[in-house]
Design a protein around this motif. Structure first.
Motif, PDB file in Angstrom:
ATOM      1  N   TYR A  63      81.801 -42.277  30.993  1.00 38.78           N
ATOM      2  CA  TYR A  63      82.167 -42.775  32.318  1.00 38.78           C
ATOM      3  C   TYR A  63      81.432 -41.978  33.378  1.00 38.78           C
ATOM      4  O   TYR A  63      80.935 -40.882  33.136  1.00 38.78           O
ATOM      5  N   GLY A  89      81.585 -43.198  23.945  1.00 39.45           N
ATOM      6  CA  GLY A  89      81.560 -43.899  25.223  1.00 39.45           C
ATOM      7  C   GLY A  89      81.467 -42.892  26.359  1.00 39.45           C
ATOM      8  O   GLY A  89      81.505 -41.677  26.152  1.00 39.45           O
ATOM      9  N   ARG A 107      81.378 -46.669  35.988  1.00 39.15           N
ATOM     10  CA  ARG A 107      81.413 -47.260  34.649  1.00 39.15           C
ATOM     11  C   ARG A 107      82.482 -46.529  33.865  1.00 39.15           C
ATOM     12  O   ARG A 107      82.844 -45.392  34.189  1.00 39.15           O
ATOM     13  N   ARG A 138      85.921 -44.744  24.344  1.00 32.80           N
ATOM     14  CA  ARG A 138      85.825 -44.735  22.882  1.00 32.80           C
ATOM     15  C   ARG A 138      84.962 -43.534  22.533  1.00 32.80           C
ATOM     16  O   ARG A 138      84.153 -43.086  23.365  1.00 32.80           O
ATOM     17  N   ASP A 143      83.990 -46.470  29.589  1.00 27.36           N
ATOM     18  CA  ASP A 143      84.028 -46.963  28.215  1.00 27.36           C
ATOM     19  C   ASP A 143      84.751 -45.924  27.359  1.00 27.36           C
ATOM     20  O   ASP A 143      84.144 -44.958  26.882  1.00 27.36           O
TER      21      ASP A 143
END
Length: 153
Positions: free
Chosen positions: A52, A50, A43, A47, A45
């Protein structure tokens, strides 16, 4: 005792190009894994807030057993701060049953324009005791070399 490791490199590429490689998942899988490893995201993201999950797999695990499995390291990371065109700060945890690899390491990647192109500085704070200073220095240098090759093409 956790420690701080640092590495830097100047790349013949504009700041914007190098910066983009710090937050793009395809770019990161191309340059972030150090020599002898390949990576993939489960995964991603990019931001603030966010996260990973990246699986780094050794191409030959016989000499470098992984932290998560015999042939892999798994990294869980959160994006703490992203300053576009300047800095990415990540809180990184290794998935491992070994307490020597426990704890959150803070990785800060900064890009700065210099006459020759872009200087990239990486600072790893609170590096877990189970990550040897020699191996980490080699891994950071390898990732920076990969980033230079990626950014300079």
């Amino acid at each position: 005792m956790p420690r701080t490791d640092r590495a830097s490199r100047v790349m013949r590429a504009p700041v914007g190009h190098v910066w983009a490689a710090l937050v793009d998942p395809d770019a990161l899988t191309a340059w972030l894994p150090p020599a002898g490893m390949v990576g993939r995201f489960e995964r991603f993201d990019a931001r603030p807030g966010g996260s990973y999950r990246m699986v780094l797999t050794y191409t030959d695990a016989s000499g470098a057993p992984g932290k998560a499995t015999a042939d892999s390291d798994v990294v869980e990371a959160r994006f703490v701060d992203i300053v576009p065109g300047r800095r990415v700060v990540q809180a990184v945890d290794f998935v491992s049953d070994d307490p020597a690899h426990a704890g959150t390491m803070t990785m800060t990647w900064e890009v700065t324009a210099v006459d020759a192109g872009t200087r990239v500085d990486v600072v790893a704070q609170d590096v877990p005791d189970g990550v040897s200073a020699e191996d980490h220095a080699a891994g950071l240098a390898s990732s920076l070399s990969n980033l230079a090759a990626y950014a300079e093409r």
